[in-house]
Motif scaffolding. Sequence first.
Motif, mmCIF file in Angstrom:
data_model
loop_
_atom_site.group_PDB
_atom_site.id
_atom_site.type_symbol
_atom_site.label_atom_id
_atom_site.label_comp_id
_atom_site.label_asym_id
_atom_site.label_seq_id
_atom_site.Cartn_x
_atom_site.Cartn_y
_atom_site.Cartn_z
ATOM 1 N N UNK A 1 9.995 44.800 56.765
ATOM 2 C CA UNK A 1 10.428 45.620 57.872
ATOM 3 C C UNK A 1 9.203 46.173 58.237
ATOM 4 N N UNK B 1 8.903 38.507 64.209
ATOM 5 C CA UNK B 1 9.906 38.799 65.856
ATOM 6 C C UNK B 1 9.388 38.102 66.801
ATOM 7 N N UNK B 2 8.103 38.039 67.021
ATOM 8 C CA UNK B 2 7.570 37.551 68.144
ATOM 9 C C UNK B 2 7.867 35.902 68.147
ATOM 10 N N UNK C 1 11.435 35.381 69.109
ATOM 11 C CA UNK C 1 11.443 35.478 70.620
ATOM 12 C C UNK C 1 10.975 34.178 71.404
ATOM 13 N N UNK C 2 9.790 33.751 70.766
ATOM 14 C CA UNK C 2 9.116 32.536 71.473
ATOM 15 C C UNK C 2 10.155 31.498 71.280
ATOM 16 N N UNK D 1 13.347 31.328 70.658
ATOM 17 C CA UNK D 1 14.470 31.401 71.767
ATOM 18 C C UNK D 1 14.222 31.122 73.290
ATOM 19 N N UNK D 2 12.870 31.473 73.500
ATOM 20 C CA UNK D 2 12.439 31.134 74.975
ATOM 21 C C UNK D 2 12.206 29.777 75.237
ATOM 22 N N UNK E 1 16.985 35.862 63.698
ATOM 23 C CA UNK E 1 17.472 37.062 64.070
ATOM 24 C C UNK E 1 18.597 37.948 63.532
ATOM 25 N N UNK F 1 18.033 38.926 59.919
ATOM 26 C CA UNK F 1 17.271 40.010 59.608
ATOM 27 C C UNK F 1 18.273 41.153 60.107
ATOM 28 N N UNK G 1 19.246 44.050 57.119
ATOM 29 C CA UNK G 1 18.997 45.602 57.429
ATOM 30 C C UNK G 1 20.081 46.411 57.388
ATOM 31 N N UNK G 2 21.300 45.864 57.865
ATOM 32 C CA UNK G 2 22.387 46.811 57.956
ATOM 33 C C UNK G 2 22.924 46.796 56.520
#
Lengths: 288, 306
Positions: B124, B133-134, B137-138, B140-141, B190, B193, B197-198
């Motif tokens: 993290x 993370x990027x 996001x890519x 998903x996009x 996502x 992760x 973290x939770x």
Amino acid sequence: MSAKRVNKTPAAILEIINFAKSFPLATIGGIIVLAFVLVAVFAPYVAPQDPNKMNLENALESPGPEFLLGTDYSGRDMLSRLIYGARVSLFISLTSVILGVVVGVVLGVVAAWFRHLQTPIMRLMDIMLSFPSIIVALTIIAILGSGIQNLIIAIAVYNIPVFARIAYGQTLSVKNFTYIEAVITLGARDGRILLRHILPNIIAPVIVQFTLVIPRAIMLTAGLSFLGLGVMPPTAEWGNMLQNSLRWASQGPHLVIFPGLALLLVVFGFNTFGDGLRVSLDPRMRNR
Amino acid sequence: MRQYIIRRLLQVLPIVFLVATTVFFLFKLIPGDPATVFAGEQASPATIARVRERLGLDQPVIVQYWRYLQRLVKGDLGTSFINGMEVIDLVKARFPNTIRLAFISTILSAFFGVSIGMISALKRETIVDYLLTVVALLGISIPIFWLGLMLIYVLSVQLSILPIAGASSWKNYIMPVCTLSAVSVASILRITRSSILEVISEDFVRLARAKGLKETRVVFRHVLPNALIPVVTVVGLQFGYMLGGSIITETIFSWPGMGRMLVVAVNQRDVMVVQGVLIVFATSFVLVNLIVDIVYALIDPKISYS
């Protein structure tokens, strides 16, 4: 009054700067979205050529100084078609999502406020939500046929339950606040309470969801057009541009690369911006 | 637990009934005469009338609806207007191909999504986490039809190492599976992760560390089993959504599945096939959601069965 205005502008700018510092990726997303929106709005002024002007002598030109992103199989300028494509994609997705927001929020608020309508409305919404967007959209298109208007209806129908769920949950929590009880005691009518007191207090999560749903609508628009069920040629739309360039991919790979990149970029922009907005409005998510 | 499963199973029936009813009445709104489509545009009025009678379209709508429900219970989905074949036979020939593709894609997405999500969470706020993370996001996009086209262009057209279309060998699976899995890997990454973290900040994890357990043991014995509970739901739902995603993927790769059949039927306005495929798809989604709910109830002790 003027003193107030002077103070207000720097505060808004300060807020944007703070947002940019806390969420750099979301800020980049926001800039990408803004750029696409501006290009779409001012398409006639920024597009170098008429997007539908054919010239077979220039067919399948590679990207170069004359045609920045090359030309397609009919000699049409790719950059101009991409710019006008942005216009079509954003228009369809924005219109359909706004339609979905209006109907969905009304249904959600009504279901939460009038308890006897809760089960029929919300169970129907649950059923609609349990199916992937493309199945719902295809069903509508199978019934209504293809075309821009039917595409807008199809995407709007898919978005209705998304917003109905949010509006329903928010209304249920807001309706128990003391100020709503006070308004009821004062004898206000249902319509007035919903419009003047409930709606303004449930709108923030609706706006966040709006930014998150737009990219899905853009993707769905392009996907259905790619399948030949959405926007039809010669209208420039990213999905149908990809579909029509399939045969020419080996002679002109730019025909396949650029429409896809445009889609990826705008969807990425909306996703990152929406994510940042969601986290900034929900402090519980900041540590994740 | 048994009662919970029976109750959830019983909830499936009204949903499938509602879907079948909605599909039937929605398709009654389609303009044009199905008998003319079935008989062909050049058919004489007498032929069209005979076809109308044979299909039961001369009966009142409520009678048609009752017969439709009776047929549905027997597993009869009607006859294709275009090729005259039984829709159930068309479905039987194609459904296994769609399920196979969705199943393999789900397994691979779960494996890669959970593994990469775990790395991202454990690293993290390092460069690795930011990069992942990027990438998520890519992922998903990315428009899956574009990803499919790019894979075809690079691996089939330029390098000629994979076949473009069909489902005859294992090589045919590579590109459709990659295309279908891309978005799911990103979604599972996502949620994994975020879930890790939770859990990692919970007291029992701190206690495990305080006891002097090795970090790998803390992660695999204490963090992962708890963090993966919400991931199971997402993986299950992804399987359902992959059935939807198969519509585009199968069309790009000419995969002989239900998704491609649906697109062709919508283009040809073959109402019976569209109706049949939608009902089969809808029932599959409902069943997948049911299985996810049951698995979730089994693995999460906090879920109440009442």
